[in-house]
Design a protein around this motif. Structure first.
Motif, short mmCIF file in Angstrom:
data_model
loop_
_atom_site.label_atom_id
_atom_site.label_comp_id
_atom_site.label_asym_id
_atom_site.label_seq_id
_atom_site.Cartn_x
_atom_site.Cartn_y
_atom_site.Cartn_z
N GLN A 219 71.89 84.64 33.95
CA GLN A 219 72.14 83.60 34.94
C GLN A 219 72.20 84.20 36.35
OE1 GLN A 219 75.67 81.27 34.27
NE2 GLN A 219 75.09 79.73 35.77
N LYS A 220 72.79 85.38 36.45
CA LYS A 220 72.84 86.06 37.75
C LYS A 220 71.43 86.35 38.26
CE LYS A 220 74.86 90.09 40.08
NZ LYS A 220 73.65 90.69 40.66
N LYS A 221 70.58 86.88 37.38
CA LYS A 221 69.22 87.21 37.79
C LYS A 221 68.45 85.97 38.20
CE LYS A 221 65.76 89.91 38.46
NZ LYS A 221 65.78 90.86 39.60
N LEU A 222 68.59 84.87 37.47
CA LEU A 222 67.90 83.64 37.82
C LEU A 222 68.35 83.12 39.17
CD1 LEU A 222 67.89 81.80 34.36
CD2 LEU A 222 65.94 82.85 35.53
N THR A 223 69.65 83.23 39.45
CA THR A 223 70.18 82.78 40.73
C THR A 223 69.63 83.65 41.86
OG1 THR A 223 72.22 82.07 39.63
CG2 THR A 223 72.28 82.27 42.03
N GLU A 224 69.61 84.96 41.66
CA GLU A 224 69.05 85.87 42.66
C GLU A 224 67.59 85.55 42.94
OE1 GLU A 224 69.76 89.61 40.87
OE2 GLU A 224 71.78 89.84 41.69
N MET A 225 66.83 85.27 41.87
CA MET A 225 65.41 84.95 42.03
C MET A 225 65.23 83.66 42.81
SD MET A 225 63.97 85.99 38.25
CE MET A 225 62.36 85.25 38.57
N ARG A 226 66.09 82.67 42.54
CA ARG A 226 65.99 81.40 43.26
C ARG A 226 66.16 81.62 44.76
NH1 ARG A 226 69.97 77.77 44.80
NH2 ARG A 226 71.53 78.81 43.50
N TYR A 227 67.12 82.44 45.14
CA TYR A 227 67.31 82.74 46.56
C TYR A 227 66.14 83.56 47.10
CZ TYR A 227 72.10 80.97 46.79
OH TYR A 227 73.20 80.16 46.79
N GLY A 228 65.70 84.56 46.32
CA GLY A 228 64.62 85.43 46.78
C GLY A 228 63.32 84.69 47.04
N LEU A 229 63.00 83.73 46.19
CA LEU A 229 61.77 82.96 46.37
C LEU A 229 61.83 82.08 47.61
CD1 LEU A 229 61.02 81.93 42.68
CD2 LEU A 229 59.77 83.58 44.09
N ASN A 230 63.04 81.85 48.10
CA ASN A 230 63.20 81.09 49.35
C ASN A 230 63.44 82.01 50.54
OD1 ASN A 230 63.35 77.99 48.74
ND2 ASN A 230 64.51 78.95 47.09
N GLY A 231 63.19 83.31 50.34
CA GLY A 231 63.30 84.27 51.43
C GLY A 231 64.73 84.62 51.82
N LYS A 232 65.69 84.36 50.92
CA LYS A 232 67.10 84.55 51.27
C LYS A 232 67.73 85.67 50.44
CE LYS A 232 67.66 79.69 52.55
NZ LYS A 232 67.65 79.96 54.00
N ILE A 233 68.63 86.39 51.07
CA ILE A 233 69.40 87.44 50.42
C ILE A 233 70.79 86.89 50.13
CG2 ILE A 233 70.38 89.75 50.64
CD1 ILE A 233 68.13 90.34 52.68
N PRO A 234 71.16 86.73 48.86
CA PRO A 234 72.45 86.12 48.56
C PRO A 234 73.61 87.09 48.74
CG PRO A 234 71.37 86.77 46.53
CD PRO A 234 70.40 87.06 47.64
N ASP A 235 74.75 86.52 49.09
CA ASP A 235 75.98 87.30 49.07
C ASP A 235 76.64 87.08 47.72
OD1 ASP A 235 76.71 84.68 49.45
OD2 ASP A 235 78.02 85.02 51.15
#
Length: 230
Positions: free
Chosen positions: A166-182
């Motif tokens: 779930q963590k990886k999927l969330t990171e990918m969702r942000y990454g595909l939108n050009g965002k770096i999550p905190d």
């Protein structure tokens, strides 16, 4: 097809793939878009039935060694709270403004045993508060006569997650939108021989802490945008 032409096509494809990867590389930190995170001022020193204990009589368990903290997390907060009946809760929050793969969190079920604690049990569940249900992990740790039940949860961006997938999927969702999550790890524990009682007190503590936060900071902490009373 000649060897030269085939190699030329392969080169073009490689360059296109490289350009696409560069274009999709996240560059915008979401930490720069929301409310400023300052854990020291974000979490009240007094709320509900709880007040920070100025002279800590309980030894806090550091989540990891200092050099690892400085590498992974931007800020950390460790406090002990005391209620009007003398019950103590230990709160530890670690926040990082960059939670991509290179900056992985260190979890209590790893950190406690690394400091000599034995891990008695681990289970996932939900913590019910007036501001919504939080997916949490609960572990029971022991060191000699010290029995320390722990409740914790972790966030990536605006979402609480459980498990690496779930963590990886969330990171990918942000990454595909050009965002770096905190990201954030919130750990609540108490020294209590009765685990059931400890988890009840930790739920009460969490409920009152969240109620004392501003709306934006509460959403940052529990990942719930539209809470409903359970």
């Amino acid at each position: 097809m000649s060897l030269w032409f085939r190699n030329f096509i392969l080169l073009i494809l490689m360059l296109a793939a490289s350009g696409l990867a560069l274009a999709l590389r996240p560059t915008e930190k979401i930490a720069d878009q929301g409310p400023v995170i300052d854990l020291e001022t974000m979490i009240p020193h007094t709320f509900g039935d709880w007040s920070e204990e100025q002279q800590n009589s309980v030894q806090m368990v550091d989540p990891q060694q200092q050099e690892m903290i400085e590498k992974i997390y931007t800020q950390t907060l460790s406090r002990t709270y005391l209620n009007n009946r003398g019950y103590r809760i230990m709160l530890a929050i670690a926040y990082g403004d960059d939670q991509r793969d290179s900056m992985q969190m260190h979890y209590p079920e790893v950190c406690y045993p690394a400091q000599g604690f034995s891990l008695q049990s681990k289970q996932t569940g939900t913590l019910a508060t007036a501001n919504g249900l939080i997916p949490v992990t609960r572990i029971l740790t022991n060191l000699g006569q010290r029995n320390e039940p722990v409740t914790y949860w972790t966030t990536v961006g605006d979402q609480v997650f459980q498990g690496s997938i779930q963590k990886k999927l969330t990171e990918m969702r942000y990454g595909l939108n050009g965002k770096i999550p905190d990201g954030m790890l919130v750990r609540i524990s108490s020294i209590d021989a009765e685990a059931t009682h400890a988890y009840e007190m930790q739920t009460l503590f969490t409920d009152q802490m969240l109620a004392a936060l501003t709306l934006e900071h509460r959403q940052k902490l529990n990942g719930i945008l539209n809470p409903a009373r359970p």
